[in-house]
Design a protein around this motif. Structure first.
Motif, short mmCIF file in Angstrom:
data_model
loop_
_atom_site.label_atom_id
_atom_site.label_comp_id
_atom_site.label_asym_id
_atom_site.label_seq_id
_atom_site.Cartn_x
_atom_site.Cartn_y
_atom_site.Cartn_z
N SER A 230 0.82 -1.21 0.00
CA SER A 230 0.00 0.00 0.00
C SER A 230 0.86 1.27 0.00
N SER A 231 2.14 1.12 -0.29
CA SER A 231 3.03 2.28 -0.38
C SER A 231 2.82 2.99 -1.72
N ASN A 232 3.10 4.27 -1.75
CA ASN A 232 2.93 5.03 -2.99
C ASN A 232 3.80 4.49 -4.11
N GLN A 233 5.03 4.08 -3.80
CA GLN A 233 5.92 3.57 -4.84
C GLN A 233 5.33 2.33 -5.51
N VAL A 234 4.85 1.38 -4.70
CA VAL A 234 4.27 0.15 -5.25
C VAL A 234 2.98 0.46 -6.00
N LEU A 235 2.14 1.29 -5.43
CA LEU A 235 0.85 1.61 -6.08
C LEU A 235 1.06 2.35 -7.39
N CYS A 236 2.04 3.24 -7.46
CA CYS A 236 2.33 3.91 -8.74
C CYS A 236 2.81 2.91 -9.78
N ALA A 237 3.67 1.98 -9.37
CA ALA A 237 4.15 0.95 -10.29
C ALA A 237 2.99 0.09 -10.79
N LEU A 238 2.09 -0.30 -9.89
CA LEU A 238 0.93 -1.10 -10.29
C LEU A 238 0.02 -0.31 -11.21
N GLN A 239 -0.18 0.95 -10.90
CA GLN A 239 -1.02 1.80 -11.74
C GLN A 239 -0.42 1.92 -13.15
N ASP A 240 0.89 2.10 -13.24
CA ASP A 240 1.56 2.18 -14.55
C ASP A 240 1.38 0.91 -15.36
N LEU A 241 1.25 -0.22 -14.68
CA LEU A 241 1.06 -1.51 -15.36
C LEU A 241 -0.41 -1.87 -15.53
N LYS A 242 -1.28 -0.88 -15.32
CA LYS A 242 -2.72 -1.02 -15.54
C LYS A 242 -3.39 -2.01 -14.60
N CYS A 243 -2.85 -2.16 -13.39
CA CYS A 243 -3.47 -3.04 -12.40
C CYS A 243 -4.84 -2.48 -12.03
N GLN A 244 -5.84 -3.35 -12.06
CA GLN A 244 -7.20 -2.97 -11.70
C GLN A 244 -7.62 -3.54 -10.36
N LYS A 245 -6.99 -4.66 -9.97
CA LYS A 245 -7.40 -5.32 -8.74
C LYS A 245 -6.17 -5.87 -8.02
N LEU A 246 -6.12 -5.60 -6.72
CA LEU A 246 -5.05 -6.08 -5.86
C LEU A 246 -5.70 -6.94 -4.78
N VAL A 247 -5.35 -8.22 -4.75
CA VAL A 247 -5.90 -9.14 -3.77
C VAL A 247 -4.80 -9.45 -2.77
N LEU A 248 -5.08 -9.15 -1.50
CA LEU A 248 -4.10 -9.34 -0.43
C LEU A 248 -4.53 -10.47 0.50
N GLN A 249 -3.78 -11.53 0.53
CA GLN A 249 -3.99 -12.60 1.51
C GLN A 249 -2.98 -12.29 2.61
N HIS A 250 -3.47 -11.71 3.71
CA HIS A 250 -2.55 -11.19 4.72
C HIS A 250 -2.21 -12.18 5.82
N GLY A 251 -2.84 -13.35 5.84
CA GLY A 251 -2.49 -14.34 6.85
C GLY A 251 -2.54 -13.76 8.25
N ASN A 252 -1.49 -13.93 9.01
CA ASN A 252 -1.43 -13.42 10.38
C ASN A 252 -0.87 -12.00 10.46
N SER A 253 -0.69 -11.36 9.33
CA SER A 253 -0.24 -9.97 9.30
C SER A 253 -1.41 -9.04 9.58
N THR A 254 -1.09 -7.81 9.92
CA THR A 254 -2.12 -6.80 10.15
C THR A 254 -2.73 -6.42 8.80
N PRO A 255 -4.06 -6.48 8.66
CA PRO A 255 -4.69 -6.11 7.38
C PRO A 255 -4.58 -4.61 7.12
N VAL A 256 -4.77 -4.25 5.88
CA VAL A 256 -4.78 -2.84 5.48
C VAL A 256 -6.08 -2.22 6.00
#
Length: 171
Positions: free
Chosen positions: A23-49
């Motif tokens: 959910s960092s700006n750097q990653v989201l900008c890269a995903l946006q540049d690659l036309k990502c429409q959907k991000l699915v996060l399986q967070h397991g035991n991590s803290t969810p967004v």
């Protein structure tokens, strides 16, 4: 390359750094540049967004975010154009066996370096790319996922070895 759906998995582990990085700006900008429409996060035991962060991502980047702790992930894997995951043996095999492009992220907080060894080996054979958490954003934007070599299923003896290795690593 267009990455309509990106699936992120940490398996059963706690890997907050990877979930946070997604959910960092750097990653989201890269995903946006690659036309990502959907991000699915399986967070397991991590803290969810946080829900407010999910709304921000959708509004500012046009990326729909879905997240969950655990569920059967076969459909998520099949629907993904790119899988980003912790460098566990099970996740690596899920990526390879389903013929998906993969970026595996080494968790430096683990006690031993089996993830790094596995990641280096798979990358040296051009099956997957790997990186550290702080490199995810730059790697997504600069790697040629189409250049990865398709994985050919292992022989029975090799599969037995892989299964034994996965069990050893889970202990």
């Amino acid at each position: 390359m267009h990455l309509n759906v990106v699936y992120v998995t940490v398996g059963t582990t706690k890997f907050d750094a990877l979930i946070d990085a997604m959910s960092s700006n750097q990653v989201l900008c890269a995903l946006q540049d690659l036309k990502c429409q959907k991000l699915v996060l399986q967070h397991g035991n991590s803290t969810p967004v946080a829900e407010s962060e999910i709304r921000r991502i959708n509004e500012n980047y046009g990326i729909q975010v879905e997240q969950y702790k655990f569920r059967p992930n076969v459909e998520d894997i099949r629907a993904a154009d790119l899988i980003i995951g912790h460098a566990g043996a099970g996740t690596c095999m899920d990526i390879l066996n389903n013929g998906k492009a993969g970026l595996i992220v080494v968790n430096d907080e683990l006690m031993d370096n089996h993830q790094l060894e596995l990641a280096r080996q798979l990358a040296s054979e051009n099956y997957l790319y790997y990186c550290r958490v702080h490199e995810v954003g730059s790697k997504i934007g600069n790697l040629d996922f189409g250049a990865l070599r398709p994985y050919e299923p292992a022989t029975k003896n090799m599969q037995m070895f892989i299964d034994a290795l996965k069990e050893l690593m889970s202990q």
